[in-house]
Design an enzyme around this catalytic site. Structure first.
Site: not given
Length: 463
Positions: A185, A315
């Site tokens: 989870h 980037s």
């Protein structure tokens, strides 16, 4: 330009092209889009023509001279360099008739040209009467679909999948002693090793290999011999056995006649099923790629449990940034494959009465999925998985801080007391040991005896 003729009249085609009137008409009426009929389908069609000529020759339905001319022209096409003569788009008749005729015309004209004849004369080799003899587009094109699918799966997809699976196996072994915190989870769970996690990825892909291998069984069945509607009209006795024999020789694959020609022409369930196994593979790859992206997130403000290979700057504005580019590219490929699966499923429903009429888009999507997955899996294995490194310091820190180690105390203290320990540690920012001792449940020595991450990995890992 030169003049070519078909049953509807005269068509002008470029002088230097080997295709004829029906290809010319298709070029004019279906000029939109950039999606050409895949070369794998063209090659499969040419192989069928070559093998059909041999079969017809054996049965004395085709004279030896024309047989040899068709075989020689087919071999020349298969050797490469004539791709410009197959200009038709996927967007055409749903039976693939125009691409079948494109191949018939090119083989006929090439045979004529090589023997000093006049292009378009249909003499001594006629595209319909000789190259297409004992065949219909309705059985030839689905046969080509299966041949192209089998050869692409076995020639590129399976080797690429095995390559990636072996890379994951190698990492499972390399990381077999690196203890980390499992997650369910997206939340902390009990300890495991990074190697165990990678072994799960490897097994997932091994299961995909089994599914894909099973799907080949039905793709080996070929529709050739069914002709127009499955009755085998105009197919001479013995043709099917001979053409299948020659196709097995030509391809090296264990092809067999379709068990029912009416089904083989009117549906493509075998391709729908096979592409479904590709969609399952795509689901598995997305799960693996996503996990690895998260495991290496950061590197300082994320999970940071593994280091990515430094392939390229990530980037244009942030210096020093390294992104999981291979993972992202693989996920985009898988997204395309899952989209293709919906197209293949819907197209598979369009088997109206005796003929499915979405054949070109089914095989186009199928081969695109195979080619994209094959390339992406190799790239992911070579430029990402093989270069992954473990951040042992981060793994150790996470293990030491995890509240879920309290699970080891459940057999000793019971669920309720363990819950109190975990909640106290969380709310008061204590270690599990500090919380346990302060609650008076165990001494420090007793805690250390029971809470040993290395003993929480499962029997096989301990051994």
């Amino acid at each position: 330009m030169r003049q070519e003729n078909d049953s509807l009249g005269i068509v002008m085609v470029p002088e230097d092209k080997l295709f004829g009137a029906q290809t010319g008409r298709s070029k004019n009426f279906f000029s939109y889009g950039k999606e050409l009929m895949p070369i794998e389908v063209i090659q499969a069609l040419v192989k069928i023509k070559k093998c059909a000529a041999k079969a017809n020759g054996d049965l004395q339905c085709l004279d030896a001279k024309r047989r040899d001319m068709i075989v020689a022209a087919s071999d020349e096409i298969l050797s490469g360099g004539l791709e410009e003569h197959f200009p038709l788009k996927v967007w055409q008749t749903g039976s693939g008739t125009q691409s079948n005729m494109n191949v018939n015309e090119v083989i006929a004209n090439l045979a004529i040209k090589r023997h000093g004849g006049e292009l378009g004369s249909k003499n001594p080799v006629h595209p319909n009467d000789h190259v297409n003899k004992s065949q219909s587009s309705n059985d030839v094109f689905p046969t080509a679909m299966h041949i192209a699918a089998v050869q692409s799966i076995k020639g590129s997809l399976i080797p690429a999948l095995e390559h990636l699976q072996k890379n994951l196996d190698a990492k499972a072994l390399e990381f077999s002693r690196d203890i980390k915190i499992g997650r369910t989870h997206l939340m902390d769970a009990v300890p495991m090793t990074l190697g165990q996690e990678f072994s799960g990825y490897s097994h997932q892909l091994r299961s995909c290999l089994e599914r894909i291998g099973f799907s080949l069984t039905h793709l080996y069945e070929l529709a050739i011999g069914g002709t127009a509607v499955g009755t085998g009209l105009n197919v001479p006795e013995g043709f099917v056995d001979k053409v299948i024999y020659y196709l097995r020789q030509e391809t090296g694959e264990p092809f067999i006649p379709a068990s029912n020609y009416f089904a083989a022409l009117s549906n493509h369930d075998a391709l729908v099923q096979a592409h479904g196994s590709l969609a399952v593979l795509a689901c598995s790859l997305i799960k693996i790629a996503t996990d690895l992206s998260f495991l290496g997130s950061g590197p300082r403000c994320g999970l940071g449990e593994i280091f990515f290979p430094e392939n390229e700057p990530g980037s244009s504005i942030m210096p020093g940034k390294i992104n999981p580019t291979q993972s992202e590219a693989l996920q985009m490929v898988c997204s395309q494959v899952i989209g293709n699966n919906q197209s293949v499923i819907f197209s598979g429903t369009k088997g109206n009465f005796e003929l499915n009429v979405m054949k070109p888009v089914i095989i186009y999507d199928f081969l695109q999925s195979v080619n994209l997955l094959s390339g992406a899996m190799r790239s992911f294995a070579d430029y990402f998985v093989s270069g992954l490194k473990v951040n042992r310091g981060q793994l150790q820190q996470n293990v030491e801080r995890s509240l879920m180690l309290v699970t080891a105390l459940a057999p000793v203290l019971g669920y309720d007391k363990c819950s109190k320990i975990a909640l106290k540690a969380f709310h008061e920012n204590l270690s599990l040991k500090e919380a346990c001792v302060s609650l008076g449940f165990l001494s420090e020595q007793e805690f250390d005896t029971h809470v040993v991450p290395g003993l929480m990995l499962g029997k096989r890992e301990r051994e």
